[in-house]
Design a protein around this motif. Structure first.
Motif, PDB file in Angstrom:
ATOM      1  N   GLY A  71       0.823  -1.207   0.000  1.00  0.00           N
ATOM      2  CA  GLY A  71       0.000   0.000   0.000  1.00  0.00           C
ATOM      3  C   GLY A  71       0.855   1.254   0.000  1.00  0.00           C
ATOM      4  O   GLY A  71       0.477   2.280  -0.558  1.00  0.00           O
ATOM      5  N   SER A  72       2.013   1.176   0.644  1.00  0.00           N
ATOM      6  CA  SER A  72       2.950   2.297   0.658  1.00  0.00           C
ATOM      7  C   SER A  72       4.338   1.743   0.936  1.00  0.00           C
ATOM      8  O   SER A  72       4.496   0.646   1.467  1.00  0.00           O
ATOM      9  N   GLY A  73       5.337   2.486   0.583  1.00  0.00           N
ATOM     10  CA  GLY A  73       6.710   2.029   0.759  1.00  0.00           C
ATOM     11  C   GLY A  73       7.064   0.947  -0.247  1.00  0.00           C
ATOM     12  O   GLY A  73       6.345   0.716  -1.214  1.00  0.00           O
ATOM     13  N   ALA A  74       8.172   0.301  -0.009  1.00  0.00           N
ATOM     14  CA  ALA A  74       8.620  -0.794  -0.872  1.00  0.00           C
ATOM     15  C   ALA A  74       8.670  -2.061  -0.033  1.00  0.00           C
ATOM     16  O   ALA A  74       9.317  -2.096   1.017  1.00  0.00           O
ATOM     17  N   ARG A  75       7.969  -3.096  -0.480  1.00  0.00           N
ATOM     18  CA  ARG A  75       7.915  -4.363   0.251  1.00  0.00           C
ATOM     19  C   ARG A  75       8.577  -5.441  -0.593  1.00  0.00           C
ATOM     20  O   ARG A  75       8.340  -5.538  -1.795  1.00  0.00           O
ATOM     21  N   TYR A  76       9.423  -6.229   0.055  1.00  0.00           N
ATOM     22  CA  TYR A  76      10.139  -7.314  -0.606  1.00  0.00           C
ATOM     23  C   TYR A  76       9.883  -8.596   0.167  1.00  0.00           C
ATOM     24  O   TYR A  76       9.842  -8.584   1.409  1.00  0.00           O
ATOM     25  N   ILE A  77       9.698  -9.704  -0.535  1.00  0.00           N
ATOM     26  CA  ILE A  77       9.485 -10.985   0.120  1.00  0.00           C
ATOM     27  C   ILE A  77      10.332 -12.054  -0.557  1.00  0.00           C
ATOM     28  O   ILE A  77      10.711 -11.932  -1.713  1.00  0.00           O
ATOM     29  N   GLY A  78      10.609 -13.097   0.201  1.00  0.00           N
ATOM     30  CA  GLY A  78      11.314 -14.253  -0.334  1.00  0.00           C
ATOM     31  C   GLY A  78      12.203 -14.879   0.713  1.00  0.00           C
ATOM     32  O   GLY A  78      12.545 -14.254   1.720  1.00  0.00           O
ATOM     33  N   ASP A  79      12.540 -16.125   0.473  1.00  0.00           N
ATOM     34  CA  ASP A  79      13.496 -16.833   1.327  1.00  0.00           C
ATOM     35  C   ASP A  79      13.041 -16.844   2.790  1.00  0.00           C
ATOM     36  O   ASP A  79      13.856 -16.850   3.707  1.00  0.00           O
ATOM     37  N   GLY A  80      11.694 -16.790   3.002  1.00  0.00           N
ATOM     38  CA  GLY A  80      11.159 -16.848   4.361  1.00  0.00           C
ATOM     39  C   GLY A  80      11.108 -15.523   5.103  1.00  0.00           C
ATOM     40  O   GLY A  80      10.865 -15.496   6.311  1.00  0.00           O
ATOM     41  N   TRP A  81      11.311 -14.407   4.385  1.00  0.00           N
ATOM     42  CA  TRP A  81      11.351 -13.091   5.036  1.00  0.00           C
ATOM     43  C   TRP A  81      10.524 -12.051   4.283  1.00  0.00           C
ATOM     44  O   TRP A  81      10.356 -12.130   3.071  1.00  0.00           O
ATOM     45  N   GLN A  82      10.074 -11.056   5.028  1.00  0.00           N
ATOM     46  CA  GLN A  82       9.460  -9.853   4.465  1.00  0.00           C
ATOM     47  C   GLN A  82      10.258  -8.653   4.963  1.00  0.00           C
ATOM     48  O   GLN A  82      10.505  -8.515   6.164  1.00  0.00           O
ATOM     49  N   TRP A  83      10.674  -7.792   4.039  1.00  0.00           N
ATOM     50  CA  TRP A  83      11.410  -6.568   4.358  1.00  0.00           C
ATOM     51  C   TRP A  83      10.623  -5.431   3.747  1.00  0.00           C
ATOM     52  O   TRP A  83      10.409  -5.394   2.535  1.00  0.00           O
ATOM     53  N   TRP A  84      10.146  -4.528   4.587  1.00  0.00           N
ATOM     54  CA  TRP A  84       9.274  -3.448   4.129  1.00  0.00           C
ATOM     55  C   TRP A  84       9.938  -2.131   4.501  1.00  0.00           C
ATOM     56  O   TRP A  84      10.193  -1.862   5.678  1.00  0.00           O
ATOM     57  N   THR A  85      10.224  -1.310   3.518  1.00  0.00           N
ATOM     58  CA  THR A  85      10.897  -0.038   3.787  1.00  0.00           C
ATOM     59  C   THR A  85       9.963   1.140   3.548  1.00  0.00           C
ATOM     60  O   THR A  85       9.097   1.101   2.684  1.00  0.00           O
ATOM     61  N   LYS A  86      10.194   2.155   4.318  1.00  0.00           N
ATOM     62  CA  LYS A  86       9.509   3.447   4.159  1.00  0.00           C
ATOM     63  C   LYS A  86      10.626   4.466   3.985  1.00  0.00           C
ATOM     64  O   LYS A  86      11.283   4.828   4.955  1.00  0.00           O
ATOM     65  N   GLY A  87      10.891   4.854   2.761  1.00  0.00           N
ATOM     66  CA  GLY A  87      12.062   5.676   2.492  1.00  0.00           C
ATOM     67  C   GLY A  87      13.300   4.808   2.638  1.00  0.00           C
ATOM     68  O   GLY A  87      13.211   3.595   2.681  1.00  0.00           O
ATOM     69  N   MET A  88      14.447   5.420   2.730  1.00  0.00           N
ATOM     70  CA  MET A  88      15.677   4.639   2.862  1.00  0.00           C
ATOM     71  C   MET A  88      16.160   4.553   4.308  1.00  0.00           C
ATOM     72  O   MET A  88      17.185   3.961   4.583  1.00  0.00           O
ATOM     73  N   ARG A  89      15.425   5.117   5.246  1.00  0.00           N
ATOM     74  CA  ARG A  89      15.877   5.152   6.640  1.00  0.00           C
ATOM     75  C   ARG A  89      15.156   4.146   7.535  1.00  0.00           C
ATOM     76  O   ARG A  89      15.711   3.706   8.522  1.00  0.00           O
ATOM     77  N   ASP A  90      13.911   3.836   7.225  1.00  0.00           N
ATOM     78  CA  ASP A  90      13.111   2.973   8.089  1.00  0.00           C
ATOM     79  C   ASP A  90      12.724   1.678   7.387  1.00  0.00           C
ATOM     80  O   ASP A  90      12.379   1.675   6.198  1.00  0.00           O
ATOM     81  N   GLY A  91      12.784   0.601   8.131  1.00  0.00           N
ATOM     82  CA  GLY A  91      12.395  -0.694   7.595  1.00  0.00           C
ATOM     83  C   GLY A  91      11.709  -1.526   8.654  1.00  0.00           C
ATOM     84  O   GLY A  91      11.808  -1.241   9.857  1.00  0.00           O
ATOM     85  N   MET A  92      10.998  -2.538   8.206  1.00  0.00           N
ATOM     86  CA  MET A  92      10.348  -3.481   9.109  1.00  0.00           C
ATOM     87  C   MET A  92      10.652  -4.885   8.596  1.00  0.00           C
ATOM     88  O   MET A  92      10.486  -5.176   7.410  1.00  0.00           O
ATOM     89  N   LEU A  93      11.096  -5.743   9.491  1.00  0.00           N
ATOM     90  CA  LEU A  93      11.478  -7.104   9.151  1.00  0.00           C
ATOM     91  C   LEU A  93      10.531  -8.069   9.845  1.00  0.00           C
ATOM     92  O   LEU A  93      10.222  -7.900  11.029  1.00  0.00           O
ATOM     93  N   ALA A  94      10.074  -9.089   9.117  1.00  0.00           N
ATOM     94  CA  ALA A  94       9.212 -10.107   9.717  1.00  0.00           C
ATOM     95  C   ALA A  94       9.437 -11.431   8.989  1.00  0.00           C
ATOM     96  O   ALA A  94       9.639 -11.449   7.770  1.00  0.00           O
ATOM     97  N   PRO A  95       9.405 -12.534   9.732  1.00  0.00           N
ATOM     98  CA  PRO A  95       9.503 -13.836   9.072  1.00  0.00           C
ATOM     99  C   PRO A  95       8.188 -14.158   8.366  1.00  0.00           C
ATOM    100  O   PRO A  95       7.119 -13.728   8.799  1.00  0.00           O
ATOM    101  N   LEU A  96       8.299 -14.901   7.283  1.00  0.00           N
ATOM    102  CA  LEU A  96       7.114 -15.384   6.576  1.00  0.00           C
ATOM    103  C   LEU A  96       6.939 -16.866   6.901  1.00  0.00           C
ATOM    104  O   LEU A  96       7.887 -17.648   6.770  1.00  0.00           O
ATOM    105  N   ALA A  97       5.741 -17.235   7.338  1.00  0.00           N
ATOM    106  CA  ALA A  97       5.444 -18.651   7.555  1.00  0.00           C
ATOM    107  C   ALA A  97       5.308 -19.326   6.185  1.00  0.00           C
ATOM    108  O   ALA A  97       5.064 -18.657   5.163  1.00  0.00           O
TER     109      ALA A  97
END
Length: 113
Positions: A71-97
């Motif tokens: 919905g906003s930012g850049a979200r990347y998935i794969g290899d069991g992970w989700q990496w979601w960035t908002k700009g180049m300074r903030d990110g959120m990391l979560a495992p994918l089941a």
């Protein structure tokens, strides 16, 4: 049709030069890594070799993630992970089941320092 030998030689020389030029490709530039300090105490590093890919180092292992809808930012998935960035300074990391394309686990907030 009789082609003069000098014309044929020039044509073949030109083709050989084109083939040789095609064999010399420049190596891809090494992407720049950004370090993120995360709220759980770990440090995550991320690099973006192209607009569709994020390389993310988590606990010493490098994972290749690919862009996914967000919905906003850049979200990347794969290899069991989700990496979601908002700009180049903030990110959120979560495992994918297994089978997930959107993380159901709580995200860890990370900030580039």
């Amino acid at each position: 049709m009789n082609i003069p030998s000098c014309v044929l030689a020039a044509f073949l020389f030109t083709l050989a030069g084109c083939a040789a030029a095609a064999d010399h490709t420049a190596p891809a530039p090494t992407p720049a890594w950004t370090s993120y300090a995360c709220s759980d105490g770990q440090v995550v590093q991320a690099a973006y070799p192209d607009t569709d890919t994020a390389l993310v180092k988590i606990k010493g292992e490098t994972h290749t993630l690919h862009v996914a809808m967000s919905g906003s930012g850049a979200r990347y998935i794969g290899d069991g992970w989700q990496w979601w960035t908002k700009g180049m300074r903030d990110g959120m990391l979560a495992p994918l089941a297994k089978g997930e394309t959107i993380a159901s686990a709580p995200e860890v907030n990370c900030h580039a320092g």
